[in-house]
Design a protein around this motif. Structure first.
Motif, short mmCIF file in Angstrom:
data_model
loop_
_atom_site.label_atom_id
_atom_site.label_comp_id
_atom_site.label_asym_id
_atom_site.label_seq_id
_atom_site.Cartn_x
_atom_site.Cartn_y
_atom_site.Cartn_z
N THR A 29 14.39 34.77 -32.72
CA THR A 29 13.95 33.52 -31.89
C THR A 29 12.64 33.27 -32.22
N ALA A 30 11.62 34.18 -32.35
CA ALA A 30 10.36 33.78 -32.35
C ALA A 30 10.27 33.05 -33.94
N GLY A 31 10.93 33.84 -34.81
CA GLY A 31 10.79 33.41 -36.26
C GLY A 31 11.16 31.99 -36.29
N GLU A 32 12.33 31.54 -35.62
CA GLU A 32 13.07 30.19 -35.76
C GLU A 32 12.16 29.26 -34.96
N LEU A 33 11.23 29.69 -34.28
CA LEU A 33 10.39 28.62 -33.48
C LEU A 33 8.99 28.70 -33.86
N ASN A 34 8.57 29.44 -34.98
CA ASN A 34 7.50 29.61 -35.88
C ASN A 34 6.30 30.06 -34.77
N LEU A 35 6.74 31.12 -34.27
CA LEU A 35 5.85 32.02 -33.32
C LEU A 35 5.95 33.37 -33.84
N ASP A 36 4.85 33.97 -33.81
CA ASP A 36 4.52 35.32 -34.25
C ASP A 36 5.39 36.40 -33.79
N PRO A 37 6.43 36.86 -34.54
CA PRO A 37 7.12 37.84 -34.22
C PRO A 37 6.92 39.39 -33.71
N GLU A 38 5.75 39.37 -34.26
CA GLU A 38 5.09 40.64 -34.01
C GLU A 38 4.71 40.59 -32.55
N LEU A 39 3.88 39.47 -32.23
CA LEU A 39 3.38 39.08 -30.65
C LEU A 39 4.65 39.51 -29.98
N VAL A 40 5.72 38.65 -30.15
CA VAL A 40 6.82 38.69 -29.37
C VAL A 40 7.63 39.86 -29.15
N GLU A 41 7.46 40.79 -30.26
CA GLU A 41 7.98 42.22 -30.00
C GLU A 41 7.30 43.08 -29.27
N LYS A 42 5.86 42.96 -29.07
CA LYS A 42 4.99 43.54 -28.34
C LYS A 42 5.14 42.91 -26.81
N ILE A 43 5.39 42.03 -26.68
CA ILE A 43 5.62 41.31 -25.39
C ILE A 43 7.00 42.04 -24.73
N TRP A 44 8.00 41.84 -25.67
CA TRP A 44 9.18 42.29 -25.33
C TRP A 44 9.35 43.71 -24.94
N ARG A 45 8.68 44.48 -25.72
CA ARG A 45 8.63 45.91 -25.43
C ARG A 45 7.91 46.19 -24.17
N ILE A 46 6.95 45.68 -23.94
CA ILE A 46 6.33 45.83 -22.49
C ILE A 46 7.44 45.39 -21.54
N LEU A 47 7.93 44.23 -21.60
CA LEU A 47 8.79 43.85 -20.59
C LEU A 47 10.18 44.69 -20.43
N ILE A 48 10.54 45.13 -21.34
CA ILE A 48 11.84 46.08 -21.56
C ILE A 48 11.35 47.36 -20.88
N ASP A 49 10.08 47.97 -21.07
CA ASP A 49 9.81 49.19 -20.58
C ASP A 49 9.58 48.99 -19.03
N TRP A 50 9.00 48.06 -18.69
CA TRP A 50 8.88 47.79 -17.01
C TRP A 50 10.38 47.64 -16.70
N SER A 51 11.30 46.99 -17.13
CA SER A 51 12.67 46.63 -16.76
C SER A 51 13.44 48.01 -16.47
N ILE A 52 12.94 48.95 -17.79
CA ILE A 52 13.63 50.32 -17.48
C ILE A 52 13.18 51.02 -16.34
N GLN A 53 11.82 51.17 -16.35
CA GLN A 53 11.23 51.72 -15.23
C GLN A 53 11.71 51.28 -13.81
N ARG A 54 11.98 50.02 -13.61
CA ARG A 54 12.33 49.49 -12.42
C ARG A 54 13.83 50.05 -12.32
N GLU A 55 14.71 50.03 -13.25
CA GLU A 55 15.94 50.57 -13.22
C GLU A 55 16.11 52.12 -12.67
N ALA A 56 15.39 52.93 -13.39
CA ALA A 56 15.23 54.39 -13.48
C ALA A 56 14.99 54.66 -12.04
N LYS A 57 13.91 53.88 -11.27
CA LYS A 57 13.82 54.28 -9.83
C LYS A 57 14.81 54.21 -9.11
N ILE A 58 16.00 53.21 -9.33
CA ILE A 58 17.09 53.08 -8.58
C ILE A 58 18.14 54.03 -9.12
#
Length: 101
Positions: free
Chosen positions: A68-97
């Motif tokens: 999606t980032a590539g299609e929107l001319n946004l840096d895919p590397e940046l988006v991947e870094k942000i998404w991995r942080i978001l995913i890690d946060w989400s997994i930690q939130r899930e794992a607590k429960i």
């Protein structure tokens, strides 16, 4: 909250900054909405005996975000870094429960 104007329609920096501030509020609201979906995923995973971390799903989400980032001319590397942080946060939130980690 009024709608955003296009960047090219901003006549000065104050106007542009105001638009960025409004956009930031929208982004945070979208992240809060995403967290609600993560909370529901947690309930469903717990009910179905699923782990918080599902590596194939993580890689599919990152792949989709990068594309999606590539299609929107946004840096895919940046988006991947942000998404991995978001995913890690989400997994930690899930794992607590789920009480998995």
């Amino acid at each position: 909250m009024t709608e955003l104007i296009k960047p090219d329609d901003c006549k000065n920096m104050d106007e542009l900054r105001h638009q960025l501030d409004k956009l930031d509020v929208k982004v945070v609201k979208l992240l809060a909405n995403r967290a609600e979906f993560i909370d529901r995923a947690t309930e469903l995973k717990k009910l179905n005996g699923m782990p918080a971390r599902i590596p194939e799903r993580i890689e599919r989400v990152v792949f989709n975000a990068r594309n999606t980032a590539g299609e929107l001319n946004l840096d895919p590397e940046l988006v991947e870094k942000i998404w991995r942080i978001l995913i890690d946060w989400s997994i930690q939130r899930e794992a607590k429960i789920i009480r998995e980690e």
